[in-house]
Design a protein around this motif. Structure first.
Motif, PDB file in Angstrom:
ATOM      1  N   THR A   5       0.743  -1.064   0.049  1.00 21.90           N
ATOM      2  CA  THR A   5       0.084   0.033   0.121  1.00 21.90           C
ATOM      3  C   THR A   5       0.777   1.323  -0.123  1.00 21.90           C
ATOM      4  O   THR A   5       1.761   1.246   0.628  1.00 21.90           O
ATOM      5  CB  THR A   5      -0.867   0.127   1.128  1.00 21.90           C
ATOM      6  N   ILE A   6       0.328   2.283  -0.734  1.00 25.80           N
ATOM      7  CA  ILE A   6       0.912   3.677  -0.634  1.00 25.80           C
ATOM      8  C   ILE A   6      -0.325   4.652  -0.151  1.00 25.80           C
ATOM      9  O   ILE A   6      -1.320   4.721  -0.995  1.00 25.80           O
ATOM     10  CB  ILE A   6       1.493   4.009  -1.979  1.00 25.80           C
ATOM     11  N   THR A   7       0.017   5.056   1.020  1.00 24.73           N
ATOM     12  CA  THR A   7      -1.000   6.092   1.478  1.00 24.73           C
ATOM     13  C   THR A   7      -1.183   7.315   0.602  1.00 24.73           C
ATOM     14  O   THR A   7      -0.308   8.264   0.213  1.00 24.73           O
ATOM     15  CB  THR A   7      -0.740   6.337   3.003  1.00 24.73           C
ATOM     16  N   ILE A   8      -2.455   7.688   0.276  1.00 18.48           N
ATOM     17  CA  ILE A   8      -2.737   8.717  -0.448  1.00 18.48           C
ATOM     18  C   ILE A   8      -4.332   9.505   0.086  1.00 18.48           C
ATOM     19  O   ILE A   8      -5.073   8.805   0.652  1.00 18.48           O
ATOM     20  CB  ILE A   8      -2.997   8.551  -2.142  1.00 18.48           C
TER      21      ILE A   8
ATOM     22  N   GLN B 140      -7.280  10.302   0.803  1.00 15.51           N
ATOM     23  CA  GLN B 140      -8.194   9.705   1.995  1.00 15.51           C
ATOM     24  C   GLN B 140      -8.246   8.207   2.087  1.00 15.51           C
ATOM     25  O   GLN B 140      -9.054   7.688   2.699  1.00 15.51           O
ATOM     26  CB  GLN B 140      -9.762   9.989   1.659  1.00 15.51           C
ATOM     27  N   GLY B 141      -7.053   7.614   1.305  1.00 16.10           N
ATOM     28  CA  GLY B 141      -7.074   6.262   1.380  1.00 16.10           C
ATOM     29  C   GLY B 141      -5.685   5.865   0.987  1.00 16.10           C
ATOM     30  O   GLY B 141      -4.569   6.213   1.567  1.00 16.10           O
ATOM     31  N   TYR B 142      -5.546   4.820   0.005  1.00 12.13           N
ATOM     32  CA  TYR B 142      -4.177   4.308  -0.271  1.00 12.13           C
ATOM     33  C   TYR B 142      -4.321   3.560  -1.847  1.00 12.13           C
ATOM     34  O   TYR B 142      -5.202   3.039  -2.146  1.00 12.13           O
ATOM     35  CB  TYR B 142      -3.716   3.130   0.721  1.00 12.13           C
TER      36      TYR B 142
ATOM     37  N   ASN C 137      -2.884   0.434  -4.033  1.00  8.39           N
ATOM     38  CA  ASN C 137      -2.585  -1.147  -3.946  1.00  8.39           C
ATOM     39  C   ASN C 137      -2.344  -1.566  -5.147  1.00  8.39           C
ATOM     40  O   ASN C 137      -3.020  -1.166  -6.287  1.00  8.39           O
ATOM     41  CB  ASN C 137      -3.461  -1.555  -2.766  1.00  8.39           C
TER      42      ASN C 137
ATOM     43  N   ASP D 271      -9.816  -2.994   3.736  1.00 12.70           N
ATOM     44  CA  ASP D 271     -10.274  -1.743   4.236  1.00 12.70           C
ATOM     45  C   ASP D 271     -10.523  -1.565   5.836  1.00 12.70           C
ATOM     46  O   ASP D 271     -10.163  -0.728   6.324  1.00 12.70           O
ATOM     47  CB  ASP D 271     -11.559  -1.163   3.583  1.00 12.70           C
TER      48      ASP D 271
ATOM     49  N   LEU E 145      -7.288  -2.128   7.491  1.00  9.76           N
ATOM     50  CA  LEU E 145      -6.593  -1.057   7.805  1.00  9.76           C
ATOM     51  C   LEU E 145      -6.743   0.265   8.121  1.00  9.76           C
ATOM     52  O   LEU E 145      -6.146   1.099   8.186  1.00  9.76           O
ATOM     53  CB  LEU E 145      -5.919  -0.750   6.071  1.00  9.76           C
TER      54      LEU E 145
ATOM     55  N   TYR F  68      -9.934   1.711   7.292  1.00  8.63           N
ATOM     56  CA  TYR F  68     -10.333   2.746   6.401  1.00  8.63           C
ATOM     57  C   TYR F  68     -12.131   1.972   6.251  1.00  8.63           C
ATOM     58  O   TYR F  68     -12.515   1.965   5.084  1.00  8.63           O
ATOM     59  CB  TYR F  68      -9.890   2.853   5.189  1.00  8.63           C
TER      60      TYR F  68
ATOM     61  N   TYR G  78      -5.669   9.847  -8.633  1.00  5.48           N
ATOM     62  CA  TYR G  78      -5.111   8.712  -7.928  1.00  5.48           C
ATOM     63  C   TYR G  78      -5.410   7.389  -8.264  1.00  5.48           C
ATOM     64  O   TYR G  78      -4.831   6.337  -8.618  1.00  5.48           O
ATOM     65  CB  TYR G  78      -5.112   8.821  -6.319  1.00  5.48           C
TER      66      TYR G  78
END
Length: 159
Positions: A24-27, A29-31, A33, A62, A65, A67, A131
Motif C-alpha cells: 500500500t501507498i497512502t494517499i 483519503q485512502g491508499y 495498492n 479496508d 487497515l 478505512y 490517484y
C-alpha cells in the motif's frame, strides 16, 4: 457450487486481502495498492456471477487497515470491477487489454464518487479519480499480462 469453486474463490478473497494490505501507498483519503490485479483476475477465473464476490477481500482489507468507511463502497465497486471482466470473458474466455483498462477506470470513477459522497464536495472527485486511475490502469495492465496464467488456472480447476 463445487467444492473446487468454493476453495478457489476463498483463495482469491484471501489473496486480494493480502495484496491490498501488503503493498500500500497512502494517499489522499485512502491508499493505492495492487489488489485490483487479483480482483480482475478473479473475475476472469471464477466468471459470472461469482465475480461479484471480488469485493469481499478488498472490503476486508479496508476494515483491517482502518478505512472502514470505505468497506461497503469497496464491496460494491470491486464486485462490479471483477464482473466487468467476467462478462467480457463470456464469449472467448479471455479479455482484451481495453477490457481491463475499462474495469480499472470503473474502479477509479467509483471511488471518485465515493469520495464526493464522504467529503460532501464535488471538487474531491478530480483528486480521487487521479490517484485511483493510476492504480486501476497499472493493475489492469498487470492483470492482462498474467491472463494466460489465469486461463490455465481456470482450466485446471474446471471453473
Amino acid at each position: 457450487m463445487k467444492i473446487k469453486q468454493l476453495a478457489l474463490i476463498s483463495v482469491f478473497i484471501a489473496g486480494i486481502t493480502l495484496m491490498t494490505m501488503g503493498f500500500t501507498i497512502t494517499i489522499f483519503q485512502g491508499y493505492i495498492n495492487f489488489g485490483d490485479t487479483l480482483v480482475m483476475g478473479m473475475g476472469l477465473v471464477v466468471g459470472w456471477p461469482f465475480a461479484l464476490l471480488g469485493g469481499i477481500g478488498a472490503a476486508l482489507a479496508d476494515v483491517l487497515l482502518g478505512y472502514g468507511q470505505y468497506a461497503f463502497f469497496t464491496l460494491v465497486i470491486k464486485g462490479i470491477e471483477a464482473s466487468i471482466i467476467a462478462l467480457l470473458a463470456l464469449r472467448s474466455g479471455k479479455v482484451q487489454l481495453w477490457g481491463y483498462l475499462l474495469a480499472g477506470t470503473w474502479m477509479a470513477a467509483g471511488y471518485g464518487l465515493t469520495d464526493v459522497l464522504l467529503a460532501g464536495e464535488w471538487r474531491v472527485f478530480v483528486v480521487s479519480f487521479g490517484y485511483n486511475i493510476l492504480q486501476g490502469l497499472v493493475c489492469g495492465v498487470l492483470a492482462f499480462s498474467i491472463q494466460s496464467l489465469l486461463i490455465r488456472l481456470k482450466k485446471l480447476y474446471s471453473v
